[in-house]
Design a protein around this motif. Structure first.
Motif, PDB file in Angstrom:
ATOM      1  N   UNK A 257       0.851  -1.206   0.000  1.00 11.01           N
ATOM      2  CA  UNK A 257       0.000   0.000   0.000  1.00 11.01           C
ATOM      3  C   UNK A 257       0.882   1.250   0.000  1.00 11.01           C
ATOM      4  N   UNK A 258       1.939   1.218   0.811  1.00 16.24           N
ATOM      5  CA  UNK A 258       2.874   2.350   0.877  1.00 16.24           C
ATOM      6  C   UNK A 258       3.484   2.615  -0.507  1.00 16.24           C
ATOM      7  N   UNK A 259       3.870   1.510  -1.170  1.00 12.74           N
ATOM      8  CA  UNK A 259       4.473   1.659  -2.503  1.00 12.74           C
ATOM      9  C   UNK A 259       3.461   2.272  -3.482  1.00 12.74           C
ATOM     10  N   UNK A 260       2.213   1.769  -3.434  1.00 15.65           N
ATOM     11  CA  UNK A 260       1.196   2.309  -4.352  1.00 15.65           C
ATOM     12  C   UNK A 260       0.907   3.776  -4.045  1.00 15.65           C
ATOM     13  N   UNK A 261       0.738   4.094  -2.758  1.00 13.64           N
ATOM     14  CA  UNK A 261       0.321   5.447  -2.406  1.00 13.64           C
ATOM     15  C   UNK A 261       1.428   6.479  -2.603  1.00 13.64           C
ATOM     16  N   UNK A 262       2.672   6.020  -2.661  1.00 15.06           N
ATOM     17  CA  UNK A 262       3.771   6.969  -2.850  1.00 15.06           C
ATOM     18  C   UNK A 262       4.365   6.860  -4.255  1.00 15.06           C
ATOM     19  N   UNK A 263       3.766   6.038  -5.095  1.00 14.11           N
ATOM     20  CA  UNK A 263       4.295   5.850  -6.447  1.00 14.11           C
ATOM     21  C   UNK A 263       5.711   5.293  -6.437  1.00 14.11           C
ATOM     22  N   UNK A 264       6.071   4.565  -5.378  1.00 14.86           N
ATOM     23  CA  UNK A 264       7.413   3.959  -5.293  1.00 14.86           C
ATOM     24  C   UNK A 264       8.511   4.965  -5.006  1.00 14.86           C
TER      25      UNK A 264
END
Ligand SMILES: NC(=O)C1=CN([C@@H]2O[C@H](COP(=O)(O)OP(=O)(O)OC[C@H]3O[C@@H](n4cnc5c(N)ncnc54)[C@H](OP(=O)(O)O)[C@@H]3O)[C@@H](O)[C@H]2O)C=CC1
Ligand SMILES: O=C(O)[C@@H]1CCC=N1
Length: 273
Positions: A257-264
């Motif tokens: 979720x962190x990766x998705x919400x921050x665009x990696x």
């Protein structure tokens, strides 16, 4: 607009996206408050808007989203991510403060969408703002944004963008908690208990054990130990869930979720070296 001296009339707060979260914030701003600030709501989510305008004299519904911006000093964005594209189609003022609660809308995308407004912050208000029982994580700590959330339980100024993004991810963990309780309730129902009785039983139990979570000096490990009587069911279920990989699955879900919400944005660049 940022510097809002004490004794001045309260800032006018505009709200784009009047759903569950916005309703909670507006309730916290207005419920039982003598000097409730003027609030201008966007027209979608008409039912919630009607409820709020009926309950609070300082709340009005604008004719359209642009009117919200035109009348507000601070605009609180409570849209779903999929609707947030509309921000770029509105005319923002340079002196206007914009605070987004939209999970997954990055600081950079927000700033680009609301230019030339340059006082831009992100926040994670939660539904407990309705009871003024939530200190809202905020970044950056803009005075006009702080002025809004000081009215709904206070502010936690978050020290870095990465921390803020992690906080936003970590707070999106409430639905799985209820999923867990629903699983336990199903177990009771399968053993013959009526659903309503099962829900009430678990509700009472968890409301009680959760009470210490709101106290100062909280020690999560101590609470865990205190509820894991050696040889008892608590200890055994905690062990069985660990063995089944629940902590790893939880962590992997948070990382995703962190990766998705921050665009990696915080991932190491694999093209380096
Ligand atoms: N709920 C929570 O506890 C928290 C939510 N958030 C974030 O806040 C945001 C809102 O969440 P939540 O309140 O739960 O969502 P809701 O779906 O309850 O509310 C979103 C609102 O936006 C309205 N909307 C849709 N399109 C437009 C438009 N074009 N113009 C104006 N308004 C529009 C919807 O109206 P309609 O119903 O007519 O479609 C709806 O009322 C999300 O991004 C979420 O991630 C952050 C922290 C906590
Ligand atoms: O579910 C969500 O995405 C939001 C973010 C923080 C809490 N809820």
């Amino acid at each position: 607009m940022d510097d809002h001296p004490r004794g001045m009339p309260p800032l006018t707060i505009g709200v784009l996206g009047v759903g569950a979260l916005a309703s909670a914030v507006v309730t916290g701003l207005c419920e039982g408050v003598d000097d409730a600030p003027p609030v201008v709501l966007s027209p979608r989510g008409a039912e919630a808007g009607a409820r709020l305008t009926q309950a609070y004299p300082s709340v009005v519904v604008a004719g359209d989203n642009q009117e919200v911006l035109d009348r507000a000093d601070v605009v609180l964005v409570c849209l779903r991510l999929r609707d947030a594209d509309l921000l770029a189609d509105l005319d923002w003022r340079p002196g206007q403060t914009v605070v987004s609660a939209v999970a997954g809308l990055t600081g950079a995308d927000l700033a680009a969408a609301v230019a030339p407004a340059s006082q831009v912050a992100r926040a994670v208000p939660m539904v407990a703002t309705a009871q003024r029982a939530w200190a809202t994580p905020l970044r950056p700590d803009l005075p006009a944004a702080r002025e809004v959330f000081e009215r709904t339980g206070g502010v936690v100024a978050v020290g870095s963008d990465e921390q803020f993004d992690a906080v936003a991810t970590a707070l999106g963990t409430v639905a799985p908690f209820f999923d867990y309780l629903a699983t336990v309730a199903r177990f009771l129902v399968d053993h013959g208990m009526p659903q309503a009785d099962a829900d009430r039983l678990l509700g009472q139990s968890f409301a009680h054990v959760a009470a210490p979570l709101a106290q100062d000096g909280l020690d999560m490990q101590e609470l865990l130990r205190g509820h894991a009587t050696p040889g008892g069911g608590n200890e055994q279920l905690a062990t069985l869930l660990r063995q089944a990989g629940v902590p790893e699955a939880t962590r992997a879900g948070l990382d995703e979720i962190f990766r998705r919400q921050t665009g990696g944005a915080y991932e190491a660049d694999s093209s380096d070296g």
